[in-house]
Write an enzyme that holds these catalytic residues in place. Structure first.
Site, PDB file in Angstrom:
ATOM      1  N   CYS A 286      -4.634  12.866  13.762  1.00  0.00           N
ATOM      2  CA  CYS A 286      -5.232  11.549  13.547  1.00  0.00           C
ATOM      3  C   CYS A 286      -4.950  10.713  14.779  1.00  0.00           C
ATOM      4  O   CYS A 286      -4.229  11.130  15.675  1.00  0.00           O
ATOM      5  CB  CYS A 286      -4.727  10.903  12.272  1.00  0.00           C
ATOM      6  SG  CYS A 286      -3.337   9.849  12.462  1.00  0.00           S
TER       7      CYS A 286
ATOM      8  N   LYS B 254       0.832  -1.206   0.000  1.00  0.00           N
ATOM      9  CA  LYS B 254       0.000   0.000   0.000  1.00  0.00           C
ATOM     10  C   LYS B 254       0.863   1.252   0.000  1.00  0.00           C
ATOM     11  O   LYS B 254       0.639   2.174  -0.777  1.00  0.00           O
ATOM     12  CB  LYS B 254      -0.898  -0.015   1.253  1.00  0.00           C
ATOM     13  CG  LYS B 254      -1.563   1.299   1.559  1.00  0.00           C
ATOM     14  CD  LYS B 254      -2.449   1.204   2.771  1.00  0.00           C
ATOM     15  CE  LYS B 254      -1.794   1.545   4.087  1.00  0.00           C
ATOM     16  NZ  LYS B 254      -1.391   2.957   4.237  1.00  0.00           N
ATOM     17  N   ASN B 255       1.864   1.271   0.887  1.00  0.00           N
ATOM     18  CA  ASN B 255       2.646   2.504   1.054  1.00  0.00           C
ATOM     19  C   ASN B 255       3.608   2.772  -0.097  1.00  0.00           C
ATOM     20  O   ASN B 255       4.205   3.848  -0.164  1.00  0.00           O
ATOM     21  CB  ASN B 255       3.421   2.466   2.378  1.00  0.00           C
ATOM     22  CG  ASN B 255       2.503   2.671   3.573  1.00  0.00           C
ATOM     23  OD1 ASN B 255       1.306   2.941   3.402  1.00  0.00           O
ATOM     24  ND2 ASN B 255       3.043   2.529   4.778  1.00  0.00           N
TER      25      ASN B 255
ATOM     26  N   ARG C 101       0.936  14.121  13.678  1.00  0.00           N
ATOM     27  CA  ARG C 101       1.319  13.870  12.282  1.00  0.00           C
ATOM     28  C   ARG C 101       1.191  15.110  11.398  1.00  0.00           C
ATOM     29  O   ARG C 101       0.387  15.151  10.461  1.00  0.00           O
ATOM     30  CB  ARG C 101       0.505  12.718  11.694  1.00  0.00           C
ATOM     31  CG  ARG C 101       0.766  11.408  12.398  1.00  0.00           C
ATOM     32  CD  ARG C 101       0.041  10.267  11.768  1.00  0.00           C
ATOM     33  NE  ARG C 101       0.790   9.664  10.678  1.00  0.00           N
ATOM     34  CZ  ARG C 101       0.383   8.565  10.040  1.00  0.00           C
ATOM     35  NH1 ARG C 101      -0.732   7.992  10.353  1.00  0.00           N
ATOM     36  NH2 ARG C 101       1.111   8.058   9.075  1.00  0.00           N
TER      37      ARG C 101
ATOM     38  N   ARG D  42      -8.429  -0.770   5.143  1.00  0.00           N
ATOM     39  CA  ARG D  42      -7.592   0.244   4.499  1.00  0.00           C
ATOM     40  C   ARG D  42      -6.262  -0.353   4.048  1.00  0.00           C
ATOM     41  O   ARG D  42      -5.662   0.135   3.097  1.00  0.00           O
ATOM     42  CB  ARG D  42      -7.299   1.402   5.474  1.00  0.00           C
ATOM     43  CG  ARG D  42      -8.474   2.318   5.718  1.00  0.00           C
ATOM     44  CD  ARG D  42      -8.035   3.522   6.537  1.00  0.00           C
ATOM     45  NE  ARG D  42      -6.726   3.946   6.096  1.00  0.00           N
ATOM     46  CZ  ARG D  42      -5.729   4.309   6.902  1.00  0.00           C
ATOM     47  NH1 ARG D  42      -5.892   4.337   8.200  1.00  0.00           N
ATOM     48  NH2 ARG D  42      -4.577   4.663   6.414  1.00  0.00           N
TER      49      ARG D  42
ATOM     50  N   ASP E 257       5.097   0.365  12.044  1.00  0.00           N
ATOM     51  CA  ASP E 257       3.874  -0.274  11.548  1.00  0.00           C
ATOM     52  C   ASP E 257       3.770  -1.752  11.951  1.00  0.00           C
ATOM     53  O   ASP E 257       2.774  -2.404  11.647  1.00  0.00           O
ATOM     54  CB  ASP E 257       3.785  -0.152  10.014  1.00  0.00           C
ATOM     55  CG  ASP E 257       3.386   1.249   9.588  1.00  0.00           C
ATOM     56  OD1 ASP E 257       3.012   2.065  10.445  1.00  0.00           O
ATOM     57  OD2 ASP E 257       3.453   1.537   8.370  1.00  0.00           O
TER      58      ASP E 257
HETATM   59  C1  UD1 Z   1       4.494   6.782   6.564  1.00  0.00           C
HETATM   60  C2  UD1 Z   1       3.665   5.554   6.340  1.00  0.00           C
HETATM   61  C3  UD1 Z   1       3.147   5.015   7.677  1.00  0.00           C
HETATM   62  C4  UD1 Z   1       4.304   4.783   8.641  1.00  0.00           C
HETATM   63  C5  UD1 Z   1       5.191   6.017   8.752  1.00  0.00           C
HETATM   64  C6  UD1 Z   1       6.461   5.775   9.542  1.00  0.00           C
HETATM   65  C7  UD1 Z   1       2.730   5.934   4.145  1.00  0.00           C
HETATM   66  C8  UD1 Z   1       1.521   6.240   3.318  1.00  0.00           C
HETATM   67  N1  UD1 Z   1       2.555   5.913   5.481  1.00  0.00           N
HETATM   68  O1  UD1 Z   1       3.658   7.767   7.157  1.00  0.00           O
HETATM   69  O2  UD1 Z   1       2.461   3.792   7.435  1.00  0.00           O
HETATM   70  O3  UD1 Z   1       3.801   4.494   9.928  1.00  0.00           O
HETATM   71  O4  UD1 Z   1       5.585   6.467   7.429  1.00  0.00           O
HETATM   72  O5  UD1 Z   1       7.169   4.713   9.025  1.00  0.00           O
HETATM   73  O6  UD1 Z   1       3.789   5.679   3.611  1.00  0.00           O
HETATM   74  N2  UD1 Z   1       6.605  14.531  10.930  1.00  0.00           N
HETATM   75  C9  UD1 Z   1       6.675  15.867  11.244  1.00  0.00           C
HETATM   76  N3  UD1 Z   1       6.462  16.784  10.259  1.00  0.00           N
HETATM   77  C10 UD1 Z   1       6.187  16.412   8.961  1.00  0.00           C
HETATM   78  C11 UD1 Z   1       6.139  15.049   8.652  1.00  0.00           C
HETATM   79  C12 UD1 Z   1       6.350  14.126   9.665  1.00  0.00           C
HETATM   80  O7  UD1 Z   1       6.906  16.237  12.387  1.00  0.00           O
HETATM   81  O8  UD1 Z   1       6.009  17.295   8.111  1.00  0.00           O
HETATM   82  C13 UD1 Z   1       6.834  13.513  12.000  1.00  0.00           C
HETATM   83  C14 UD1 Z   1       5.595  12.653  12.263  1.00  0.00           C
HETATM   84  O9  UD1 Z   1       4.720  13.279  13.174  1.00  0.00           O
HETATM   85  C15 UD1 Z   1       6.230  11.387  12.824  1.00  0.00           C
HETATM   86  C16 UD1 Z   1       7.544  11.283  12.044  1.00  0.00           C
HETATM   87  O10 UD1 Z   1       7.784  12.584  11.506  1.00  0.00           O
HETATM   88  O11 UD1 Z   1       6.506  11.556  14.189  1.00  0.00           O
HETATM   89  C17 UD1 Z   1       7.554  10.286  10.914  1.00  0.00           C
HETATM   90  O12 UD1 Z   1       6.397  10.477  10.124  1.00  0.00           O
HETATM   91  P1  UD1 Z   1       6.352  10.206   8.566  1.00  0.00           P
HETATM   92  O13 UD1 Z   1       7.537   9.386   8.157  1.00  0.00           O
HETATM   93  O14 UD1 Z   1       6.132  11.490   7.846  1.00  0.00           O
HETATM   94  O15 UD1 Z   1       5.041   9.320   8.415  1.00  0.00           O
HETATM   95  P2  UD1 Z   1       4.099   9.292   7.174  1.00  0.00           P
HETATM   96  O16 UD1 Z   1       4.899   9.595   5.953  1.00  0.00           O
HETATM   97  O17 UD1 Z   1       2.872  10.079   7.454  1.00  0.00           O
END
Ligand code: UD1
Length: 418
Positions: A116, A22-23, A121, A396, A304
């Site tokens: 969420c 999915k990701n 996030r 999902r 995950d």
């Molecule tokens: C992706 C995955 C999700 C997985 C996560 C971590 C997808 C669609 N989803 O989510 O399944 O659990 O990676 O492996 O690929 N953060 C910030 N600011 C930002 C972006 C992120 O502070 O602008 C923080 C987040 O709150 C979190 C950390 O960075 O604490 C990592 O998040 P991130 O890698 O961005 O997760 P996703 O990409 O949303």
């Protein structure tokens, strides 16, 4: 609403085939926005999030053909640059259209995903990187609007290695003017998969899979035919299922090198995991021993799989400390596991899990995608009946989960509700 009902306590055995990730599929589908012809993508999983991504791309004017594992996308006539709140609220990963839309059209308006269940996030790092590339970004009425005639190459430093942030900015940078360096980039296999797809379109991306990615912008890209990698989180969930039920499962079609951190941990619990042709064979081997787990960005232990591992530690022998470092507030499954007899104490970002040997079936509620999988695993191991409600979370991200577990000998069924 549907429920999943499990009569637990049976060791699972047999073979399961892993679906596409999915990701990886979500950013790859978004990358079709960068070209104006027919892209063909194989190994797309059949999941709710993929259906949401299709809806979102269609709302932007992308034409999509194919409903099964192979889909074709044509963004030749995209007419809209706005991702609405209605779609984004159901799937945070919708933010992945931001980078490609600005790169292709010079403008994008995407609803902010907001909070969420597993923490705040935010998307501040996506936004800052676009600003570093010369985009003018305005946050208004719950939307982020970014404009740039043509983005400019820049050196971006991510405070945190964000997965979708790295993907978004890679997609923004492929059509930018000049070279973009992404430092402290995320290193997940899904990012490598996306880079392969972009390079197949004629992009110049190097370093994906390391923490410095270099993107040399090009004038235009062409459509591509590409394949989505297998889902390492789904594969990991079935490996854990072998351990928690004391069974033996051949997990086929997975990519073992994507699962190193988990496999090492599972071997430490006493499980036997062997590479076989086309996948991995996992077997429980007496009572599982407790191990400590700390989630980290790839190649560390994936957040995950934290909830699923906790279910196994709940029945293990000894004491396990599970520390979540990627997301705050990702222990919502704990309360539900405790309803099934687990002994867990939360101390800050750690959960102290005292193995209790056996869990008892109970009515439980899914709170997010991976938490739902952990409750299914707990139900499969538990004595008695477990009834999981709110299974839409599970739909999902896990294709045919009850069919796949049934084929492994589980007594599991979906009960349709109103
Ligand atoms: C992706 C995955 C999700 C997985 C996560 C971590 C997808 C669609 N989803 O989510 O399944 O659990 O990676 O492996 O690929 N953060 C910030 N600011 C930002 C972006 C992120 O502070 O602008 C923080 C987040 O709150 C979190 C950390 O960075 O604490 C990592 O998040 P991130 O890698 O961005 O997760 P996703 O990409 O949303």
């Amino acid at each position: 609403m549907d429920k999943i009902v499990i009569e637990g306590g049976k060791p699972l055995s047999g073979e399961v085939r892993i679906s596409g990730a999915k990701n990886a599929a979500l950013p790859i589908m978004a990358s079709a926005l960068l070209t104006d012809g027919w892209n063909t993508f194989h190994n797309i999983p059949d999941l709710m999030d993929i259906r949401t991504a299709k809806k979102l791309l269609k709302s932007l004017g992308v034409i999509i053909e194919g409903t099964s594992e192979t889909i074709r996308l044509n963004a030749g006539a995209i007419s809209n640059f706005e991702a609405s709140y209605e779609l984004v609220k159901t799937m945070r990963a919708s933010i992945l259209v931001l980078g490609p839309l600005v790169a292709r059209l010079g403008i994008a308006r995407v609803s902010l995903p907001g909070g969420c269940a597993i923490g705040a996030r935010p998307v501040n790092l996506h936004i800052k990187a676009l600003q570093d590339m010369g985009a003018e970004v305005v946050l208004k009425d719950g939307y982020v609007e970014a404009r740039a005639k043509r983005l400019k190459g820049a050196t971006i430093y991510f405070d945190i290695p964000t997965v979708t942030g790295t993907e978004n900015i890679m997609m923004a940078a492929v059509l930018a003017d000049g070279v973009t360096l992404l430092k402290n980039a995320a290193k997940e296999p899904e990012i490598v998969n996306l880079a392969q797809v972009l390079n197949g379109m004629g992009a110049k991306v190097t370093g994906a899979g390391t923490d410095v990615i270099c993107v040399e912008g090009v004038e235009r890209l062409h459509p591509v035919e590409a394949e989505v990698i297998p889902d390492r989180i789904e594969a990991g969930t079935y490996l854990i299922a072998a351990g928690i039920t004391g069974g033996e499962i051949r997990v086929m079609g997975c990519c073992p090198s994507h699962l190193d951190a988990l496999v090492e941990k599972l071997r430490d619990t006493g499980m036997v995991i062997e590479p076989i042709e086309g996948g991995l064979k996992a077997a429980g081997n007496g009572r599982i021993r407790s191990v400590d787990v700390k989630t980290m960005p790839h190649p560390g232990f994936p957040t995950d799989l934290q909830a699923q591992m906790m279910s196994m530690m709940a029945v293990a022998e000894g004491l396990s400390v599970i520390t979540e470092t990627v997301f705050e507030n990702r222990f919502m499954h704990v309360g539900e596991l405790m309803r099934m007899g687990a002994d867990v104490q939360i101390q800050g970002s750690s959960a102290i899990v005292k193995g209790v040997g056996a869990l008892k079936g109970a009515p439980v509620m899914a709170t997010d995608l991976r938490a739902s999988a952990s409750l299914i695993l707990a139900g499969l191991a538990a004595k008695g009946t477990t009834e999981l409600s709110r299974v839409y979370h599970l739909d999902r991200g896990y294709q045919d989960i009850e069919k796949k577990f049934s084929a492994l000998g589980a007594a599991i069924r979906r009960v349709s509700g109103s």
